[in-house]
Write a protein that holds these residues in place. Structure first.
Motif, PDB file in Angstrom:
ATOM      1  N   ARG A 110       4.178   2.025 -10.659  1.00 26.78           N
ATOM      2  CA  ARG A 110       5.063   1.752  -9.781  1.00 26.78           C
ATOM      3  C   ARG A 110       5.418   0.196  -9.684  1.00 26.78           C
ATOM      4  O   ARG A 110       4.424  -0.587  -9.973  1.00 26.78           O
ATOM      5  CB  ARG A 110       4.568   2.294  -8.325  1.00 26.78           C
ATOM      6  N   GLN A 111       6.338  -0.223  -9.263  1.00 24.19           N
ATOM      7  CA  GLN A 111       6.473  -1.933  -8.848  1.00 24.19           C
ATOM      8  C   GLN A 111       5.725  -2.063  -7.729  1.00 24.19           C
ATOM      9  O   GLN A 111       5.799  -1.334  -6.653  1.00 24.19           O
ATOM     10  CB  GLN A 111       8.172  -2.026  -8.759  1.00 24.19           C
ATOM     11  N   VAL A 112       4.873  -2.813  -7.466  1.00 23.62           N
ATOM     12  CA  VAL A 112       4.207  -3.381  -6.493  1.00 23.62           C
ATOM     13  C   VAL A 112       4.751  -4.782  -5.941  1.00 23.62           C
ATOM     14  O   VAL A 112       4.679  -5.672  -6.753  1.00 23.62           O
ATOM     15  CB  VAL A 112       2.679  -3.344  -6.811  1.00 23.62           C
ATOM     16  N   TYR A 113       5.030  -4.744  -4.739  1.00 23.94           N
ATOM     17  CA  TYR A 113       5.420  -6.063  -4.042  1.00 23.94           C
ATOM     18  C   TYR A 113       4.569  -6.516  -2.875  1.00 23.94           C
ATOM     19  O   TYR A 113       4.366  -5.772  -1.990  1.00 23.94           O
ATOM     20  CB  TYR A 113       6.918  -5.936  -3.287  1.00 23.94           C
ATOM     21  N   ARG A 127       3.554  -4.468 -12.157  1.00 24.62           N
ATOM     22  CA  ARG A 127       3.849  -3.184 -12.424  1.00 24.62           C
ATOM     23  C   ARG A 127       2.388  -2.593 -12.217  1.00 24.62           C
ATOM     24  O   ARG A 127       1.486  -2.939 -12.772  1.00 24.62           O
ATOM     25  CB  ARG A 127       4.404  -3.050 -13.815  1.00 24.62           C
ATOM     26  N   LEU A 151       6.360   0.343  -1.869  1.00 26.17           N
ATOM     27  CA  LEU A 151       5.758   1.383  -2.562  1.00 26.17           C
ATOM     28  C   LEU A 151       6.244   2.431  -2.485  1.00 26.17           C
ATOM     29  O   LEU A 151       6.459   3.234  -3.730  1.00 26.17           O
ATOM     30  CB  LEU A 151       4.068   1.419  -2.409  1.00 26.17           C
ATOM     31  N   GLU A 152       6.565   3.065  -1.271  1.00 25.17           N
ATOM     32  CA  GLU A 152       7.186   4.220  -1.295  1.00 25.17           C
ATOM     33  C   GLU A 152       8.839   4.161  -1.601  1.00 25.17           C
ATOM     34  O   GLU A 152       9.034   5.333  -2.230  1.00 25.17           O
ATOM     35  CB  GLU A 152       7.019   5.005   0.279  1.00 25.17           C
ATOM     36  N   LYS A 153       9.465   3.433  -1.333  1.00 29.37           N
ATOM     37  CA  LYS A 153      10.932   3.289  -1.508  1.00 29.37           C
ATOM     38  C   LYS A 153      11.344   2.699  -2.946  1.00 29.37           C
ATOM     39  O   LYS A 153      12.294   3.215  -3.469  1.00 29.37           O
ATOM     40  CB  LYS A 153      11.552   2.239  -0.504  1.00 29.37           C
ATOM     41  N   GLN A 154      10.452   1.886  -3.546  1.00 28.85           N
ATOM     42  CA  GLN A 154      10.650   1.417  -4.918  1.00 28.85           C
ATOM     43  C   GLN A 154      12.167   0.883  -5.007  1.00 28.85           C
ATOM     44  O   GLN A 154      12.965   1.278  -5.928  1.00 28.85           O
ATOM     45  CB  GLN A 154      10.475   2.492  -5.911  1.00 28.85           C
TER      46      GLN A 154
END
Length: 194
Positions: free
Chosen positions: A93-96, A65, A115-118
């Motif tokens: 944001r959730q960060v992958y 997060r 990041l953009e689509k979440q």
């Protein structure tokens, strides 16, 4: 130099990690085993609900997060996209971050897209026989990749960015395994709303 006994901490099965592997799957108990200088440790890896019944493979991601605070964003005159930047990073944001062996450009594109689509992620019980790619990216390198992506996103805005100063706060580090399939030369993540 410290020698490590490469056996699963859960079931004592022999492991055969590659030279760069940071997290591997035990072939016996299917557990996620982290390899570090201090020894081996089990990780609580989360499997994400796929959009197909039996995905061919699971890809490891370091998930956080995260909150980005833009401290200063200078441009070379003309239109400034600082309001766009502030709006984009306003909420945590959730960060992958891809943790498997992939090209830097591919990893950067995946981080930016997610990041953009979440995408919404739902953890499930590990499916029978699920296999995941080894994680080769350390958590320290994952942070560096995210910093590169932040600069890349800001440099891509419609102005002439000259310099950027930002603060990055990451919380709740976890290893998530996302369902995927390989199509031609790229990975297709099998996720809802993605």
């Amino acid at each position: 130099m410290k020698l490590l006994l490469l056996r699963c901490p859960k079931c004592n099965f022999a492991l055969s990690p590659g030279q760069d592997d940071q997290v591997v799957q035990c072939p016996n108990c299917r557990g996620a085993v982290a390899i570090h200088e201090g020894g081996l440790a089990l990780l609580a890896a989360q499997y994400v609900r796929p959009t197909v019944e039996t995905p061919p493979l699971w890809l490891p991601f370091w998930v956080y997060r995260g909150k980005v605070t833009i401290k200063e964003r200078k441009t070379q005159g003309g239109r400034s996209a600082e309001k766009d930047a502030q709006a984009f990073w306003a909420q945590p944001r959730q960060v992958y971050i891809p943790a498997w062996a992939c090209e830097l450009v591919e990893a950067r594109d995946i981080v930016e897209m997610m990041l953009e689509k979440q995408p919404a992620m739902e953890a499930i019980i590990p499916p029978e026989g699920a296999a995941f790619e080894p994680a080769v990216v350390t958590t320290a390198d994952a942070r560096k990749l995210l910093e590169l992506v932040i600069v890349s996103i800001e440099a891509g805005r419609r102005d002439w960015m000259e310099s950027l100063d930002f603060d990055l706060r990451l919380d709740s580090e976890a290893l998530w395994l996302l369902p995927a399939e390989r199509r031609k030369d790229e990975w297709n993540l099998l996720l809802k709303n993605f």
